[in-house]
Design an enzyme around this catalytic site. Structure first.
Site, mmCIF file in Angstrom:
data_model
loop_
_atom_site.group_PDB
_atom_site.id
_atom_site.type_symbol
_atom_site.label_atom_id
_atom_site.label_comp_id
_atom_site.label_asym_id
_atom_site.label_seq_id
_atom_site.Cartn_x
_atom_site.Cartn_y
_atom_site.Cartn_z
ATOM 1 N N PHE A 1 -20.571 12.684 -29.250
ATOM 2 C CA PHE A 1 -19.964 11.724 -30.184
ATOM 3 C C PHE A 1 -19.875 10.305 -29.633
ATOM 4 C CE2 PHE A 1 -15.756 11.866 -28.139
ATOM 5 C CZ PHE A 1 -15.806 13.091 -27.491
ATOM 6 N N ARG B 1 -13.750 12.981 -36.224
ATOM 7 C CA ARG B 1 -13.204 14.147 -35.547
ATOM 8 C C ARG B 1 -13.628 15.372 -36.351
ATOM 9 N NH1 ARG B 1 -11.226 12.956 -30.244
ATOM 10 N NH2 ARG B 1 -13.450 12.760 -30.294
ATOM 11 N N PHE C 1 -7.324 19.784 -26.102
ATOM 12 C CA PHE C 1 -7.729 18.392 -26.091
ATOM 13 C C PHE C 1 -8.933 18.295 -25.162
ATOM 14 C CE2 PHE C 1 -7.984 14.029 -24.720
ATOM 15 C CZ PHE C 1 -8.111 13.436 -25.959
ATOM 16 N N ASP D 1 1.807 18.892 -21.970
ATOM 17 C CA ASP D 1 1.105 17.623 -22.084
ATOM 18 C C ASP D 1 2.084 16.753 -22.873
ATOM 19 O OD1 ASP D 1 -0.293 15.382 -22.842
ATOM 20 O OD2 ASP D 1 -2.184 16.443 -23.162
ATOM 21 N N TYR E 1 0.838 -1.207 0.000
ATOM 22 C CA TYR E 1 0.000 0.000 0.000
ATOM 23 C C TYR E 1 0.870 1.252 0.000
ATOM 24 C CZ TYR E 1 -3.895 3.092 0.981
ATOM 25 O OH TYR E 1 -4.832 4.087 0.884
ATOM 26 N N LYS F 1 -0.151 6.050 -24.241
ATOM 27 C CA LYS F 1 0.356 6.298 -25.603
ATOM 28 C C LYS F 1 1.846 5.941 -25.659
ATOM 29 C CE LYS F 1 -3.587 8.878 -25.512
ATOM 30 N NZ LYS F 1 -4.452 8.973 -24.319
#
Ligand code: F0G
Length: 460
Positions: free
Chosen positions: A451, A384, A125, A216, A73, A259
């Site tokens: 979407f 998109r 984003f 980012d 933990y 990613k």
């Protein structure tokens, strides 16, 4: 020298069978999904290019790491492996582990943004902007104009326009700009990089005003590759050195590890300032988990630490990753298919407005093209365009984005060149029959983030 082919720097040890479908199967599946690729079952998809997020194949070394994960933990050994990997690769001292990128965005926005603040960034984003607004700020786009032009061959379409940035600081004052939100290899612009010169200039500009630069860094590896290929002085530098230099022009970063980092789940916020890290950890405990695991299990942190090291161990990995995207892109360009150029780092963006020029934007050309592509050979992409852009809350009318695109995002280390050939042939075949593609209309339109759940039917 005669042309020499290159191939992937790995071989395949385990395979996952995919189901082949018939045209009839696909007609039923897409109708059942309301012509929305988000609502298809993955079992009904042949080549899945919906996203490059969390869809990578891990290496044998990463899978072995799962067995060695320390599930303590507090003070997990795997956490410290992750801290070391992030320090050595990205150069940030303080690590705040989260369940994925948006968890890091949430915490960063909450500790830095006050009500009424303005956050400039290079194109939005979805989740990043959401968290900035949720924390009381507003996002302003300061990306260069070329980013909005599918045909512009600008090599660094992800660059920040310093004139636009100066105008924001002049208008609002530096004390209302807590940080610049600088995305590497900008997703919604088509996977387009910023140059090292731009990273440096933005950092120097912000330093003069006491404004922080928060990257980012989700696709910073792919950005580093484009700098190596396109920017003077970087050809002989390693990807590892270039990535570290990009990060040196920032005070911290949020990363979706789904990613570049080659794992299926995970993310982090990393900063230099211990005081900022202390504030982030206080929120981490409330929203994610204790500061030495945050949003991840020990095994996930172990696989992530290994993924981070693996992505920069040699330059061959990223060259093959972006190389595969370029391979598909060049095939499509050669066949005369309108796509966003230059080809980006994580996928191909088909210009649906140009391909289906007989359809007005309110008949959802990118949505219709995505559905038609699925019908042809079972390739799943993502809309998109106008559907993703949603409605203006004040007028109730659609937002009409300048880019009306279908994204074919390529997962890392998952598909072969033969899969890319199938995709290219399918796009070409749909292109040849493009005049027959009909527009769509809503049968169900959700009020928020439409979407994901919207349903459509073809127009007569
Ligand atoms: N930043 C960028 C640039 C992203 O592309 C994403 C996710 C996130 C942040 C959020 O990270 O999903 O781990 O919470 N992009 C995915 C995509 C969803 O398909 O492009 P997350």
């Amino acid at each position: 020298m005669p042309h020499r082919s290159w191939a992937e720097p790995y071989k395949i040890k385990m395979v996952e069978p995919i189901r082949m479908t018939t045209r009839e199967d696909r007609e039923q599946a897409i109708a059942a999904a309301g012509y929305n690729s988000f609502l298809l079952k993955s079992e009904d998809v042949y080549i899945d290019l919906l996203t490059d997020s969390g869809t990578s194949a891990m290496s044998d070394y990463q899978w072995a790491g799962l067995m060695l994960g320390d599930e303590a933990y507090a003070g997990s050994r795997s956490f410290y492996h992750l801290v070391d990997a992030v320090r050595e690769t990205y150069g940030y001292e303080e690590l705040i582990p989260t369940h994925q990128g948006r968890g890091a965005e949430h915490i960063l926005s909450q500790i830095l943004i006050k009500q009424g603040d303005v956050v400039p960034g290079n194109m939005y984003f979805t989740t990043t902007r959401f968290h900035q607004e949720y924390a009381g700020g507003s996002f302003v786009d300061v990306i260069i104009d070329e980013a909005h032009e599918p045909d512009s061959e600008h090599p660094f379409k992800g660059n920040i326009d310093l004139v636009k940035l100066q105008a924001i600081v002049d208008e609002y004052g530096a004390d209302r700009v807590p940080y610049v939100s600088f995305e590497t290899n900008v997703n919604l612009a088509g996977g387009q990089p910023a140059s090292m010169a731009n990273f440096r200039e933005v950092y120097e500009f912000c330093s003069r005003y006491g404004i922080l630069v928060m990257l980012d860094a989700t696709r910073a590896l792919e950005n580093a590759y484009f700098i190596q290929q396109r920017e003077g002085g970087y050809h002989d530098k390693s990807i590892k050195e270039i990535l570290a230099e990009i990060c040196s022009y920032s005070h911290g970063a949020t990363v979706s590890s789904k990613k570049d980092n080659l794992v299926n789940i995970g993310g982090f916020l990393a900063v230099r300032d211990p005081e900022l890290a202390r504030r982030a950890r206080a929120l981490l405990v409330a929203f994610e988990g204790l500061h030495t695991y945050g949003g991840m299990s020990g095994r996930d942190m172990e696989a992530l630490a290994r993924g981070i090291r693996e992505m920069v161990e040699t330059d061959d990995h990223v060259a093959a990753r972006v190389g595969q995207v370029l391979y598909l892109g060049e095939k499509l360009i050669k066949a005369g298919i309108p796509i966003v150029r230059p080809v980006g780092g994580h996928g191909i963006f088909l210009d649906a407005a140009a391909i289906l020029s007989h359809l007005p934007q309110e008949h959802f050309p990118a949505q219709a093209l995505t559905a038609t592509l699925y019908l042809d050979a079972g390739v799943r992409g993502m809309e998109r365009g106008i559907v993703s852009a949603g409605r203006d809350p004040s007028t109730g009318d659609h937002h009409y984005p300048r880019l009306e695109l279908v994204r074919l995002a390529i997962p890392r280390r998952v598909y072969t060149q033969a899969h890319m050939d199938v995709v290219a042939e399918s796009v070409v075949s749909v292109y040849e029959e493009r005049e027959r593609v009909k527009g769509l209309r809503f049968t169900y339109e959700p009020p928020e983030l439409r979407f994901f759940q919207a349903r459509f039917e073809p127009l007569d």
